[in-house]
Design an enzyme around this catalytic site. Structure first.
Site, short mmCIF file in Angstrom:
data_model
loop_
_atom_site.label_atom_id
_atom_site.label_comp_id
_atom_site.label_asym_id
_atom_site.label_seq_id
_atom_site.Cartn_x
_atom_site.Cartn_y
_atom_site.Cartn_z
N ARG A 1 -0.61 7.09 6.94
CA ARG A 1 -0.35 7.12 5.49
C ARG A 1 -0.88 8.41 4.86
O ARG A 1 -0.39 8.85 3.83
CB ARG A 1 -1.03 5.93 4.80
CG ARG A 1 -0.45 4.58 5.19
CD ARG A 1 -1.04 3.51 4.28
NE ARG A 1 -0.82 2.16 4.76
CZ ARG A 1 0.27 1.43 4.54
NH1 ARG A 1 1.27 1.94 3.86
NH2 ARG A 1 0.38 0.21 5.01
N ARG B 1 0.80 -1.19 0.00
CA ARG B 1 0.00 0.00 0.00
C ARG B 1 0.85 1.27 0.00
O ARG B 1 0.37 2.36 -0.27
CB ARG B 1 -0.88 -0.01 1.27
CG ARG B 1 -2.07 -0.97 1.14
CD ARG B 1 -2.83 -1.09 2.42
NE ARG B 1 -2.21 -2.10 3.28
CZ ARG B 1 -2.74 -2.48 4.44
NH1 ARG B 1 -3.82 -1.89 4.91
NH2 ARG B 1 -2.16 -3.43 5.14
N GLY B 2 2.13 1.12 0.35
CA GLY B 2 2.98 2.28 0.64
C GLY B 2 3.12 3.31 -0.46
O GLY B 2 3.35 4.48 -0.17
N THR C 1 12.69 -6.26 -0.86
CA THR C 1 11.40 -6.23 -1.55
C THR C 1 11.58 -5.91 -3.04
O THR C 1 11.05 -6.61 -3.90
CB THR C 1 10.46 -5.18 -0.92
OG1 THR C 1 10.33 -5.46 0.48
CG2 THR C 1 9.09 -5.20 -1.57
N LYS D 1 17.05 4.61 1.45
CA LYS D 1 17.75 4.57 2.75
C LYS D 1 18.98 3.67 2.57
O LYS D 1 18.99 2.52 3.01
CB LYS D 1 16.79 3.95 3.77
CG LYS D 1 16.77 4.60 5.13
CD LYS D 1 16.06 3.71 6.11
CE LYS D 1 14.66 4.12 6.42
NZ LYS D 1 14.02 3.24 7.43
N ASP E 1 7.40 3.18 -2.24
CA ASP E 1 7.63 4.29 -1.32
C ASP E 1 9.10 4.42 -0.93
O ASP E 1 9.65 5.51 -0.93
CB ASP E 1 6.74 4.16 -0.07
CG ASP E 1 6.81 2.78 0.60
OD1 ASP E 1 7.55 1.90 0.12
OD2 ASP E 1 6.11 2.59 1.62
N ASP F 1 14.76 0.14 1.34
CA ASP F 1 15.42 0.10 2.64
C ASP F 1 16.50 -0.98 2.58
O ASP F 1 17.61 -0.73 2.10
CB ASP F 1 14.32 -0.19 3.67
CG ASP F 1 14.81 -0.18 5.10
OD1 ASP F 1 15.78 0.50 5.39
OD2 ASP F 1 14.18 -0.86 5.94
N THR F 2 16.21 -2.21 2.98
CA THR F 2 17.20 -3.29 2.80
C THR F 2 17.35 -3.61 1.31
O THR F 2 18.38 -4.14 0.89
CB THR F 2 16.76 -4.58 3.52
OG1 THR F 2 15.55 -5.05 2.92
CG2 THR F 2 16.56 -4.35 5.01
N GLY F 3 16.31 -3.32 0.53
CA GLY F 3 16.33 -3.62 -0.91
C GLY F 3 15.74 -4.98 -1.23
O GLY F 3 15.57 -5.33 -2.40
P1 5GP Z 1 12.96 -3.36 2.13
O1 5GP Z 1 12.49 -4.66 1.58
O2 5GP Z 1 13.72 -2.50 1.14
O3 5GP Z 1 13.70 -3.51 3.42
O4 5GP Z 1 11.70 -2.55 2.57
C1 5GP Z 1 10.69 -2.30 1.74
C2 5GP Z 1 9.42 -1.93 2.49
O5 5GP Z 1 9.59 -1.78 3.89
C3 5GP Z 1 8.96 -0.57 1.99
O6 5GP Z 1 8.21 -0.68 0.81
C4 5GP Z 1 8.16 -0.09 3.17
O7 5GP Z 1 6.86 -0.60 3.08
C5 5GP Z 1 8.85 -0.67 4.38
N1 5GP Z 1 9.75 0.31 5.01
C6 5GP Z 1 11.09 0.38 4.97
N2 5GP Z 1 11.57 1.43 5.66
C7 5GP Z 1 10.49 2.06 6.15
C8 5GP Z 1 10.30 3.25 6.94
O8 5GP Z 1 11.23 3.98 7.35
N3 5GP Z 1 9.01 3.57 7.24
C9 5GP Z 1 7.93 2.84 6.82
N4 5GP Z 1 6.74 3.25 7.17
N5 5GP Z 1 8.08 1.72 6.07
C10 5GP Z 1 9.34 1.36 5.74
MG MG Z 2 6.14 -1.09 0.91
#
Ligand code: 5GP
Ligand code: MG
Length: 176
Positions: free
Chosen positions: A164, A42-43, A106, A130, A99, A102-104
């Site tokens: 949101r 949903r982000g 997803t 990030k 949105d 972060d870790t990448g």
């Molecule tokens: P990743 O797989 O890159 O770690 O994270 C992807 C998902 O984690 C993003 O699409 C988001 O939904 C959530 N996420 C990562 N960092 C944040 C943050 O600082 N705030 C929020 N609300 N969601 C985050």
């Molecule tokens: Mg997300």
């Protein structure tokens, strides 16, 4: 909002200006190509809605939902497809919109997943990057802002069930 001090990291105005720039850039880069914007729910729903309205080329728009953080602030590292894309994307240049990277994990997962459907190309566009928390090798093709390692909410990003709909990106100041 809760009774904590809110720190606005990125204002409504700054978001709007940057989205106009990125929307123009995407329109130039994809001119004459078949573009399919894939919004990750949903982000990215608010970001996608604003971004596509700053694009001056034809664009097909679809949605996909993956599992994410739930109520926690750290990634499980285990991505699930909750609802898949249902358009045929063969021949389309897919631009995944999310949105935040972060870790990448997803974004990498979704990019690999879409390869199965044989699109013409796959790139990604995020509101926030990030990079300090990256666990897999991925660099967004388009990004609006780079942020430090803080958990943020607003402009589509949640904290638990809420926030949101807040029109800017914020975090809460720590009170010692
Ligand atoms: P990743 O797989 O890159 O770690 O994270 C992807 C998902 O984690 C993003 O699409 C988001 O939904 C959530 N996420 C990562 N960092 C944040 C943050 O600082 N705030 C929020 N609300 N969601 C985050
Ligand atoms: Mg997300």
């Amino acid at each position: 909002m809760e009774d904590k001090k809110v720190n606005i990291l990125i204002s409504e105005d700054d978001i709007a200006k940057r989205i106009t720039e990125i929307g123009n850039k995407i329109s130039n880069d994809y001119k004459g190509k078949k573009l399919y914007v894939l919004s990750l729910l949903r982000g990215s729903f608010i970001f996608t809605a604003d971004l596509v309205r700053k694009m001056s080329i034809d664009v097909k728009i679809g949605f996909m939902t993956t599992s994410s953080y739930g109520d926690k602030e750290s990634s499980s590292g285990n991505v699930k497809v909750l609802s898949d894309i249902y358009d045929d994307i063969r021949g389309y240049n897919v631009l995944i919109v999310d949105d935040i990277v972060d870790t990448g994990i997803t974004m990498k997962f979704v990019m690999e997943h879409l390869k199965k459907y044989n699109p013409e190309s796959i790139k990604c566009c995020v509101l926030l990057d990030k990079p300090e928390r990256r666990k897999v090798d991925i660099e967004p093709d388009y990004k609006c802002f780079t942020i430090p390692d803080v958990f943020v909410a607003g402009y589509g990003l949640n904290y638990g069930d809420y926030y949101r709909n807040i029109p800017y990106v914020f975090n809460w100041e720590k009170i010692d």
